[in-house]
Write an enzyme that holds these catalytic residues in place. Structure first.
Site, PDB file in Angstrom:
ATOM      1  N   GLU A 315     -13.012  -2.404   7.128  1.00  0.00           N
ATOM      2  CA  GLU A 315     -12.875  -3.383   6.153  1.00  0.00           C
ATOM      3  C   GLU A 315     -13.508  -4.562   6.819  1.00  0.00           C
ATOM      4  O   GLU A 315     -12.706  -5.609   6.743  1.00  0.00           O
ATOM      5  CB  GLU A 315     -11.441  -3.207   5.663  1.00  0.00           C
ATOM      6  CG  GLU A 315     -10.963  -2.048   4.959  1.00  0.00           C
ATOM      7  CD  GLU A 315      -9.666  -2.320   4.376  1.00  0.00           C
ATOM      8  OE1 GLU A 315      -8.735  -3.008   5.074  1.00  0.00           O
ATOM      9  OE2 GLU A 315      -9.573  -1.710   3.540  1.00  0.00           O
ATOM     10  N   ASP A 389      -5.093   5.649   1.269  1.00  0.00           N
ATOM     11  CA  ASP A 389      -4.472   4.391   1.698  1.00  0.00           C
ATOM     12  C   ASP A 389      -3.248   4.171   1.142  1.00  0.00           C
ATOM     13  O   ASP A 389      -2.894   3.273   0.166  1.00  0.00           O
ATOM     14  CB  ASP A 389      -5.350   3.242   1.229  1.00  0.00           C
ATOM     15  CG  ASP A 389      -4.945   1.999   1.929  1.00  0.00           C
ATOM     16  OD1 ASP A 389      -4.032   1.939   2.709  1.00  0.00           O
ATOM     17  OD2 ASP A 389      -5.597   0.920   1.579  1.00  0.00           O
ATOM     18  N   GLU A 417       3.111  -2.172  -0.290  1.00  0.00           N
ATOM     19  CA  GLU A 417       2.113  -2.591  -0.934  1.00  0.00           C
ATOM     20  C   GLU A 417       1.663  -2.009  -2.330  1.00  0.00           C
ATOM     21  O   GLU A 417       1.438  -2.672  -3.354  1.00  0.00           O
ATOM     22  CB  GLU A 417       0.892  -2.419  -0.154  1.00  0.00           C
ATOM     23  CG  GLU A 417      -0.494  -2.983  -0.719  1.00  0.00           C
ATOM     24  CD  GLU A 417      -1.746  -2.784   0.261  1.00  0.00           C
ATOM     25  OE1 GLU A 417      -1.496  -2.254   1.466  1.00  0.00           O
ATOM     26  OE2 GLU A 417      -2.806  -3.109  -0.183  1.00  0.00           O
TER      27      GLU A 417
END
Ligand code: BDP
Length: 721
Positions: A315, A389, A417
């Site tokens: 990323e 993820d 998240e």
């Protein structure tokens, strides 16, 4: 009444209230969640009576920062729970004393001559025994921190109302490194943090260290967490500057007595940004030398520094591949820098590059697996629980069981998240259990992820586990009182990956909220069912990554605005007229081949693939018939509805607990449930309306009509409702 009488009655009246207020002090004291599971409120009188004769004094001989902290904790804990001041002494002159220490710190324990070698450096023995002719309880360990863990175990027995008269418990942690990863930035913000700002308060350090940090360390010690990476894996080089190292050292000093060691996330390009070098190429001798010097500097300040955590070539983060070197070249160069100090390097496997036609779920395996056996002895490879993820449900990561010559540790995300952040209750122990219990078949049947990571399958020397923390500066630490349980669950599972979710929930509720049997049963059920409910209303049947872009709160299966295909939901769900799901079998990406047989064959076959992962591995026709006899579309819709129904009933169950739970936390959680119900409805409606544009089928009976139109749902992120 004359004036004097009036005054007298006012005085009496006031005194009466002061008295009542005082005697009710414990009940009416602010319950803001700060004390988490270490509240130490008086136990019910009937239980206290049983304990009193067994906890007459705390005997801790010697002094040291750890022994002092342990003594304080033990005295505070027992005195609070028993409702009377328990004295600390250093001799046994009372029956019912609890004697704590190591053979080194305590002559009383040395005299027992117990052989404790098999307990290792962090284990403890807790035993009812006789000393000077008196019945006592002994908590003995090889290290002071081990003794501290024993103290917390004993306190937990009291808090949960267990018998303590015939104790014989020996325990040691199954995983060595039990670590929290804080994604804290130097400016005080927290990446994916939903409970306020960073606890560290970098700007005040090192001169001022917030008192709260000691509580943070105590709480971690109470569940056996022994390490913490202070800064975000998307790291800023400045965290390794002399200025910030002093700050980290101040934190480490506070944590040390509690057995919590400090790690830092290292930015791979730090030699350029901090050292002024032209490159961070791991093969450049000047680069290796810079890291060696940096490590020496850190260990000067923090002698027990744990090591570096590294997110490289992921990323946008720099890494060895930036210089045409590979992951091993990078990891081993850093490992050499910390090796002289017994430090370790934790290299993250969360690596994926988007290429045309690429399956993101295959990326970590493809990038890292070829390096099995090549990493230095002090490198650990940190692998997320699933291949994409931290989704509400993923299959276990295929790297578990695929790297027999590499030290692999799992990474869980405690902060939610993708699971409703701090507004939705998702007790994560059941999700983590699923991962631990998954059978990789790496060495035949029974090769569970637990056995891969606890070192029993491959004799891994250093074992461990990391959890991305859900803590912040909010008064209740985690932003929602019930999700404190995830911090607790992480520690308990890191200590022993075999503990059941139900046991963890039961313990935590008794310690944190109430020992009322009915309430404990209701809450245990709510907690243990909550994760599946979230999966139902967010991503049932193997769906994943269909959250709103960027902040990942709320649904947006239509979202297509990110610059990279593999950050956009349609890439993951692949809805079309025919059906839904990502074909990962031979007719698709074939990433299912990364699993060992027979898991591979089970996943690869539409008939045998577990239905809770069916669209993870297959593009499933809308009218495909599932085991229930219903077609896939109907089943999907009913899952969404089931999730909503669950939240509604949990909300009612919670409401019925008012009066059993203190008013302050009861009201706070009730508010969260209200939001969760709203969220579940929005999830159900938007996903079904959107997928319906492909399935072109009506909602089955039992599914409520959407409250709004798809366009209305698309117009506004749930975060801004
Ligand atoms: C993703 C998060 C991102 C993290 C990344 C990671 O969205 O903020 O940086 O994981 O684990 O889930 O590195």
């Amino acid at each position: 009444m004359n004036l004097q009488d009036k005054r007298r009655s006012v005085v009496i009246f006031t005194l009466f209230f002061v008295f009542v207020g005082f005697s009710l002090g414990n009940i009416s004291r602010a319950e803001d969640g700060y004390r988490l599971w270490l509240r130490y409120e008086p136990l019910p009188e009937s239980i206290r009576q049983q304990y009193r004769s067994r906890v007459s004094a705390i005997v801790v001989q010697g002094t040291s920062p750890t022994l002092n902290a342990l003594r304080d904790e033990f005295v505070t804990g027992c005195s609070g729970l028993l409702g009377t001041q328990i004295p600390a002494t250093d001799t046994v002159n009372l029956a019912g004393a609890v004697v704590v220490g190591t053979a080194k710190s305590s002559p009383l324990i040395a005299r027992l001559n117990w052989s404790l070698t098999e307990l290792g450096t962090e284990g403890f023995r807790l035993r009812s025994a006789t000393m000077n002719g008196r019945a006592v309880t002994v908590i003995a360990a090889n290290s002071e921190v081990g003794a501290f863990y024993g103290v917390f175990h004993f306190l937990r027995l009291l808090q949960t109302g267990q018998p303590i008269n015939k104790l014989d418990v020996s325990q040691k942690p199954r995983l060595q490194l039990r670590m929290l990863n804080h994604w804290d930035n130097l400016n005080g913000s927290i990446e994916r943090g939903y409970a306020g700002r960073s606890l560290w308060k970098w700007e005040e350090l090192p001169d001022k260290v917030d008192d709260r940090l000691r509580d943070y360390a105590r709480i971690n010690a109470s569940i056996g967490v022994n390490a913490t990476a202070l800064n975000n894996v998307n790291a800023n080089s400045r965290s390794l500057s002399a200025e910030y190292l002093k700050k980290a050292a101040a934190i480490a000093n506070v944590f040390r007595p509690y057995g919590v060691r400090v790690f830092l996330s290292a930015r791979f390009s730090a030699p350029i940004e901090l050292g002024g070098l032209k490159t961070a190429d791991p093969f450049d001798p000047a680069v290796a030398e810079w890291w060696k010097k940096k490590a020496d500097e850190i260990y000067q300040l923090i002698p027990d520094f744990g090591g570096f955590l590294v997110k490289a070539n992921s990323e946008g983060q720099p890494g060895p591949r930036t210089y045409n070197r590979n992951h091993v070249d990078g990891a081993n160069m850093l490992a050499a820098a910390v090796a002289p100090h017994n430090g370790i390097v934790i290299w993250r496997a969360f690596v994926y590059d988007m290429k045309e036609g690429y399956d993101r779920a295959a990326a970590a395996y493809d990038n890292l697996q070829p390096f099995d056996g090549k990493f230095a002895a002090n490198v650990l490879l940190q692998v997320k629980n699933g291949p994409i993820d931290f989704q509400p449900r993923e299959p276990f990561h295929p790297l578990f069981g695929a790297m027999p010559k590499t030290q692999v540790i799992p990474e869980f995300q405690i902060t939610q998240e993708y699971l409703g952040q701090s507004n939705n209750l998702a007790f994560l122990a059941p999700m983590w259990r699923e991962v631990f219990d998954a059978d990789t078949y790496a060495k035949g049947k029974g090769s569970t992820v637990t056995k891969v990571v606890d070192g029993s399958l491959y004799k891994q020397k250093i074992t461990g586990i990391a959890g991305v923390a859900n803590t912040g500066s909010d008064r209740n630490w985690t932003g929602q009182d019930l999700t404190q349980s995830n911090w607790y669950a992480f520690g308990r599972l890191a200590w022993n990956p075999d503990v059941s979710s139900k046991q963890i929930a039961d313990e935590w509720i008794r310690m944190t909220f109430t020992t009322d049997a009915k309430a404990v049963a209701t809450l245990t059920r709510i907690l243990t069912e909550s994760h599946e409910a979230v999966v139902d209303y967010m991503t049932p049947l193997g769906l994943n990554h269909i959250m709103w872009g960027g902040h990942h709160y709320g649904p947006a299966p239509w979202w297509n605005r990110e610059g990279r295909a593999d950050w956009n939901p349609p890439y993951f769900h692949r809805a079309d007229e025919k059906g839904l799901g990502f074909d990962r079998t031979k007719s698709g990406s074939n990433s299912v081949a990364q699993y060992h047989g027979p898991v591979r064959e089970v996943f690869a076959n539409l008939q045998t693939c577990p239905e809770n992962l069916i669209v993870w591995f297959h593009h499933v026709p809308w009218d495909y018939q599932l085991k229930s006899g219903r077609i896939f579309w109907d089943e999907l819709a009913l899952h969404y509805q089931r999730g909503v129904d669950w939240v509604r009933s949990a909300r009612k169950d919670w409401a019925a607990l008012s009066g059993v739970i203190d008013a302050e936390r009861h009201a706070a959680v009730a508010k969260k449930f209200e939001l969760q119900e709203r969220d579940a409805i929005v999830w159900r409606d938007s996903c079904l309306l959107y997928f319906q544009t492909f399935s072109k089928r009506p909602l089955p009976a039992g599914v409520e009509k959407p409250a709004k139109t798809l366009d209305e749902y698309k117009a506004k992120s749930l975060l801004n409702w």
